[in-house]
Each structure stands twice: as structure tokens, then as C-alpha cells.
Design an enzyme around this catalytic site. Structure first.
Site, PDB file in Angstrom:
ATOM      1  N   GLY A  51       0.833  -1.193   0.000  1.00  0.00           N
ATOM      2  CA  GLY A  51       0.000   0.000   0.000  1.00  0.00           C
ATOM      3  C   GLY A  51       0.865   1.238   0.000  1.00  0.00           C
ATOM      4  O   GLY A  51       2.090   1.149   0.213  1.00  0.00           O
ATOM      5  N   GLN A 106       3.215   9.974   1.580  1.00  0.00           N
ATOM      6  CA  GLN A 106       4.517   9.328   1.329  1.00  0.00           C
ATOM      7  C   GLN A 106       5.167   9.804   0.032  1.00  0.00           C
ATOM      8  O   GLN A 106       6.368   9.617  -0.148  1.00  0.00           O
ATOM      9  CB  GLN A 106       4.374   7.799   1.297  1.00  0.00           C
ATOM     10  N   CYS A 158       7.348  -0.650   6.050  1.00  0.00           N
ATOM     11  CA  CYS A 158       6.813   0.576   5.452  1.00  0.00           C
ATOM     12  C   CYS A 158       7.832   1.105   4.464  1.00  0.00           C
ATOM     13  O   CYS A 158       9.029   1.121   4.768  1.00  0.00           O
ATOM     14  CB  CYS A 158       6.543   1.606   6.550  1.00  0.00           C
ATOM     15  N   LEU A 159       7.350   1.537   3.304  1.00  0.00           N
ATOM     16  CA  LEU A 159       8.280   2.059   2.292  1.00  0.00           C
ATOM     17  C   LEU A 159       8.964   3.345   2.764  1.00  0.00           C
ATOM     18  O   LEU A 159      10.008   3.704   2.242  1.00  0.00           O
ATOM     19  CB  LEU A 159       7.534   2.295   0.980  1.00  0.00           C
ATOM     20  N   HIS A 174      -2.697   0.513   8.636  1.00  0.00           N
ATOM     21  CA  HIS A 174      -1.356   1.067   8.439  1.00  0.00           C
ATOM     22  C   HIS A 174      -1.405   2.271   7.490  1.00  0.00           C
ATOM     23  O   HIS A 174      -0.841   3.330   7.790  1.00  0.00           O
ATOM     24  CB  HIS A 174      -0.431  -0.024   7.883  1.00  0.00           C
ATOM     25  N   GLU A 175      -2.095   2.099   6.343  1.00  0.00           N
ATOM     26  CA  GLU A 175      -2.123   3.187   5.357  1.00  0.00           C
ATOM     27  C   GLU A 175      -2.876   4.407   5.892  1.00  0.00           C
ATOM     28  O   GLU A 175      -2.452   5.540   5.688  1.00  0.00           O
ATOM     29  CB  GLU A 175      -2.744   2.711   4.035  1.00  0.00           C
ATOM     30  N   HIS A 187      -1.009   6.782   8.036  1.00  0.00           N
ATOM     31  CA  HIS A 187      -0.186   7.787   7.346  1.00  0.00           C
ATOM     32  C   HIS A 187      -0.938   9.116   7.190  1.00  0.00           C
ATOM     33  O   HIS A 187      -0.315  10.168   7.055  1.00  0.00           O
ATOM     34  CB  HIS A 187       0.223   7.293   5.952  1.00  0.00           C
TER      35      HIS A 187
END
Ligand code: NI
Length: 174
Positions: free
Chosen positions: A49, A54, A102-103, A144-145, A148
Site C-alpha cells: 500500500g 509518502q 513501510c516504504l 497502516h495506510e 499515514h
């Protein structure tokens, strides 16, 4: 459409609360271009995701989903989803621990408690309502997303900091 560079933990923008997108703006050319960039960037990085902050855009947009994911090889598929202005309602009090990466936090994994069952609502890329009740990894990815969008990164959710480390050490096969 370009693959964007992904902001890393430490960037102040990742700690901000993202702005809601007005429904009439969703189908605009600009917004459709942002969606395409999010999808391209997520796929390029093999992410499960990605959230708009981000890639440096502080708007309430997340994308997620995959058939097979190299970063999470043992997880079930999640339908590819574009979600504006999401709202999460937990459907259980219990949380379960699961490993997340996480990216924006490259190279690391941590054990994070999340609600097992959630309902999430929001709007898709056409401005139509999405309303789903999900569990397991799908529920985890959405939580999680959406974190953000309120300036939370998963390390802030870890209960036991002994369960936080480098992917290559914790999961040498990934
Ligand atoms: Ni993330």
C-alpha cells in the site's frame, strides 16, 4: 506516469494530518494523475500500500492491494483499492500482533498490534462509496495506510521494541 520518490521517516510532512479531498475534486485531472502516480510508485516498490503523504502530497488518499506480494509472500491477496477520505470503525476490541514494514521506513520490520476486524468507508476514484468489513492482513494494511493520513508511522505503534529490527536479520528469506 512517473514513479515518485518516497519520503522517509524524519520528513516533517509524514507527521502531518492530511487534508480531506472534496468529492467534486476526486474526478479532476490533477487527482487522477496523483492516483496513477501512487499506483505506479507502489507497484515499482512492491508495496502492499501507499499513502499520498509518502509521495509528498498531504491529502487523504491511500492505495493498496496486490495479487502476490514479494515483500509479504505469505499473505492473502487484497483487491487493488483507491480510497479517498477513509474512516475506520473497529469491529472488535481484540488486537493482534503482526509484522509490518513501510516504504518510508526501508529495511526494517516491527511487530504491531492492530484491530483484527474493521469496517472502512470512503470514496473510490470515481467518487463512489466504498464500504467494506474486513479482517486479517487486509484490515492491517488499511489501518497502516490510514495511519499515514494522521501522521503516524508504524514504529510509533510498536508495543515491544525488542520486536523491531532489520528485515534481512528477522526474515532472511525475503
Ligand atoms: Ni507505510
Amino acid at each position: 506516469m512517473p514513479v515518485r520518490s518516497i519520503l522517509k521517516m524524519g520528513e516533517p510532512l509524514l507527521l502531518q494530518t492530511a487534508t480531506q479531498v472534496p468529492i467534486e475534486a476526486i474526478t479532476s485531472k490533477e487527482m487522477q494523475a496523483i492516483i496513477q502516480d501512487l499506483l505506479d510508485t507502489m507497484r515499482d516498490a512492491n508495496g502492499a500500500g501507499l499513502a499520498a503523504p509518502q509521495i509528498g502530497i498531504s491529502l487523504q488518499i491511500v492505495v493498496f492491494g496486490f495479487e502476490k506480494n514479494a515483500r509479504y509472500p505469505n499473505e492473502e491477496a487484497i483487491p487493488e483499492t483507491i480510497l479517498f477520505n477513509p474512516v475506520i470503525t473497529p469491529q472488535s476490541v481484540e488486537c493482534e500482533n503482526g509484522w509490518e514494514g513501510c516504504l518510508s521506513v526501508p529495511g526494517l520490520r516491527g511487530l504491531v498490534p492492530r484491530y483484527q476486524h474493521i469496517r472502512y468507508q470512503g470514496l473510490d476514484a470515481h467518487g463512489h462509496i466504498i464500504d467494506r468489513t474486513v479482517s486479517g492482513f487486509h484490515a492491517r494494511v488499511v489501518q497502516h495506510e490510514c495511519d499515514h493520513l494522521i501522521g503516524k508511522l508504524y514504529p510509533m505503534r510498536i508495543d515491544d521494541m525488542t520486536q523491531f529490527g532489520f528485515t534481512e536479520v528477522l526474515f532472511p528469506n525475503i
